[in-house]
Design an enzyme around this catalytic site. Structure first.
Site, short mmCIF file in Angstrom:
data_model
loop_
_atom_site.label_atom_id
_atom_site.label_comp_id
_atom_site.label_asym_id
_atom_site.label_seq_id
_atom_site.Cartn_x
_atom_site.Cartn_y
_atom_site.Cartn_z
N SER A 152 1.26 -0.84 -0.09
CA SER A 152 0.24 0.14 0.40
C SER A 152 1.10 0.64 0.29
O SER A 152 2.06 1.56 -1.03
CB SER A 152 -0.76 -0.07 0.80
OG SER A 152 -2.04 0.70 1.04
N ARG A 222 -11.96 6.39 10.50
CA ARG A 222 -11.09 4.78 10.27
C ARG A 222 -12.55 3.87 9.42
O ARG A 222 -12.03 3.59 8.91
CB ARG A 222 -11.58 4.48 11.76
CG ARG A 222 -10.40 2.94 11.78
CD ARG A 222 -9.47 3.12 10.84
NE ARG A 222 -9.01 1.99 10.98
CZ ARG A 222 -7.58 1.39 10.80
NH1 ARG A 222 -7.38 1.95 10.10
NH2 ARG A 222 -6.95 -0.49 10.84
N ASP A 319 -9.15 -5.79 -4.41
CA ASP A 319 -8.79 -5.04 -4.26
C ASP A 319 -9.39 -4.28 -4.60
O ASP A 319 -8.67 -3.28 -5.94
CB ASP A 319 -7.18 -4.17 -4.07
CG ASP A 319 -6.74 -3.27 -3.62
OD1 ASP A 319 -7.32 -2.73 -3.09
OD2 ASP A 319 -5.37 -3.56 -3.67
N HIS A 352 -7.93 -4.97 -0.17
CA HIS A 352 -7.06 -4.87 0.35
C HIS A 352 -6.21 -5.35 0.94
O HIS A 352 -5.15 -5.24 1.25
CB HIS A 352 -6.76 -3.17 0.51
CG HIS A 352 -5.80 -1.92 0.32
ND1 HIS A 352 -5.23 -1.95 -0.67
CD2 HIS A 352 -5.24 -1.41 1.35
CE1 HIS A 352 -3.43 -1.36 -0.03
NE2 HIS A 352 -3.72 -0.95 0.99
N ASP A 353 -7.29 -5.42 2.34
CA ASP A 353 -6.61 -5.75 3.16
C ASP A 353 -5.33 -6.95 2.81
O ASP A 353 -4.99 -7.81 3.99
CB ASP A 353 -7.77 -6.39 4.42
CG ASP A 353 -7.16 -5.26 4.94
OD1 ASP A 353 -7.21 -4.51 5.99
OD2 ASP A 353 -8.54 -5.44 6.27
#
Lengths: 379, 379
Positions: A152, A222, A319, A352-353
């Site tokens: 990232s 968040r 992602d 993405h994680d």
């Protein structure tokens, strides 16, 4: 897999000011870092790991609180980045909130009063972080890194190393990254920033003196971020429309669905430890990164100077934050320059994680690449 | 295309309480509505238009402020929904903030003090709105509508008409809609709600008495919503990484990129007129809609009772909020029931917002379908 066990963070002071891309200067500063494994006699087996928004120097092993590092599944003895072979360095970037100099530390211009930097902390860019990391690596006695690795925003730092200091590394491993943020990426960052900045407890970024923290804004920031880290399908199979209780409560302010409960929990956890000014600084560094920009928009031209290096790029099919197409842009620019690049597009469900998770195909690719790097110095 | 010109909103009072899905009751209430065109002698040419989150009864023509209706490009003389042939009704739903009874009106339980409903306004569902609309249609002397039409949340209302009152309409036209919200859809709604509810100016939903409005929360909510209404590619081609000024200012709180400026502007505009409790109520109605739920999760079973009706469904290729796949779920349930359904998947660049825009292929489909409906009563 065995972990490294307990690890101890170190601190290093840099008295020479760091000139920044903005034209400002970061005066004397500290960097917090950890190292794992041993530097070989030739000093040729060092790998620097760069962190993303919500991570730190604590990459692997167990810290004093017994918390495992954020990439502990990847880095350790016998792991894909094998600490029996590599000397691995994790470093917290300046402006972050995990021990290196940041907005919560005393502003030297106000040393008398002890006033902290707050919103006056200089704006940092990916390139500035890389320059700070270079100094740390030099002080550790390393002339050339075997590799710089990051996912990232960390991947952007790995890329920037090859552009700014191509002779100071041999390999760049950039996972789930992008050559710059899209308008939509910037948009999500901006909403998160507005949530923080418009929280009355933010006090223009000088909340420390008021004894408060803009937790409302951090929570919302968040929650937004979290949605973009997860694949829509993974969120659907994990939560779907599952209710928290039996039957609906018909409430607009309470919780009905499990996904709401999950997001609120993530927001609460994050707002209890993350610094609001750091959030602004790091999302801005993401926004600013755009190596093609100073080459008339040509990523190919931007990578012309990176020829000394070899690259591994990895992306994940689901992602949607930094989609595979963004990694392919980088691959194309490298191929255009006849630079050696390996590229793996991993079919993984976690969005993405995924770059933080243990996927056999993903870790297989990483292991193979680092084994190849290890041949260079064990041969 | 000519517009309808000036139109005048009407108000109708309903003294009979409305029983709601939650078990609560909405006491006597008012509905604001507009009509365009003329009801024919057989009372067979009426079309009800249902609105989504941020719209109202003002569908077409110019209101007293000279503002065109939100679907003025679709509804009017000679337009796809031709007011020379159809009698069109636009109605504001209860709980909304454009004239029908809502959170900003006096709570009859506190008539003495004049205290407004605020957060105590009963939670509304799509089905409740439909039941309120049925009463309005009856009072207008219409036994059976030619069609119910809506986009997004409005499309859900059109679908609910066919499930609850299948004999009271002949056609359902549902554009850019879904059979329920996904976990990701709910997640975005929840973040927006948290931004509003945690704004100190929200005062638990009773901000009216404090003379304030939770504008900070509304701004953030709107910014989040706006990102999900636009296609990523459209945002990219419209804004990309374009800067607002020449060169970077290196600011974490100010504006650097045009997309930031645009989103802030949308947030500011919205927060100046939209009611915070309405935002909570309407996003919850979206969350709750799930006709399959009471049929063991089977959408096919849910539509069994809708056989009397014919359907047009339209989706847009770049809509990632209510993607074409969601419309196809509805089409499948209808086909399973051997119900007449036309389906158009429009290749349009504008994401969810496309349903409000004038696209020749989209409007061509709408025009053809309404011309077919008109044959039923002009033949």
């Amino acid at each position: 897999m065995p972990s490294l066990g307990p690890v101890t963070a170190q601190q290093m002071h840099f008295s020479e000011p760091l000139p920044l891309r903005s034209g400002a200067t970061l005066p004397a500063y500290d960097l917090r870092f950890e190292t794992y494994g041993s530097l070989n006699a030739a000093r040729s087996n060092a790998v620097l790991v760069c962190h993303a928004l919500n991570a730190s120097h604590h990459v692997a092993g167990l810290d004093e609180q017994g918390q495992a590092g954020w990439w502990d599944n990847l880095v350790g003895p016998g792991k894909p980045l094998d600490t029996e072979r590599f000397f691995v360095i994790g470093v917290n970037n300046p402006g972050s909130c995990f021990g290196s100099t940041g907005p919560m530390h005393v502003n030297p211009a106000h040393a008398d009063s002890g006033q902290v930097w707050g919103a006056d902390f200089p704006v940092m860019t990916v390139e500035d972080w890389v320059d700070a990391q270079v100094r740390l690596v030099q002080r550790l006695g390393i002339t050339q890194l075997a590799a710089v690795l990051g996912g990232s925003l960390g991947g952007m730092q790995a890329l920037a190393w090859t552009l700014r200091h191509p002779d100071k590394l041999r390999h760049c491993v950039a996972v789930a990254t992008a050559p710059n943020l899209s308008a939509q990426n910037i948009a999500f960052n901006e909403v998160a920033r507005r949530a923080i900045v418009t929280d009355p407890d933010f006090h223009g970024g000088h909340f420390y003196a008021h004894g408060v923290v803009p937790q409302r804004g951090l929570r919302v920031a968040r929650m937004i971020g979290h949605i973009t880290y997860l694949a829509e399908d993974a969120m659907e199979s994990k939560f779907g429309r599952e209710l928290r209780a039996e039957g609906l409560a018909y409430t607009t302010q309470g919780i009905e669905f499990q996904i709401e409960s999950y997001l609120r929990h993530q927001g609460d956890k994050f707002s209890a430890y993350f610094d609001a000014n750091t959030y602004l600084l790091i999302t801005r560094a993401l926004d600013y990164f755009d190596p093609a920009q100073e080459h008339g928009g040509s990523l190919t031209k931007a990578f012309e100077g990176a020829r000394a290096n070899q690259f591994l790029l990895v992306s994940f099919s689901t992602d949607w934050r930094f989609a595979p197409a963004r990694s392919r842009e980088i691959v194309k620019a490298l191929v255009d320059n006849r630079i050696a690049v390996s590229y793996a597009e991993i079919d993984a469900p976690h969005g993405h994680d995924a770059f933080l998770l243990e996927d056999p195909r993903y870790h297989g690719v990483m292991r193979a690449y680092f084994e190849r790097i290890a041949l260079e110095f064990t041969a």
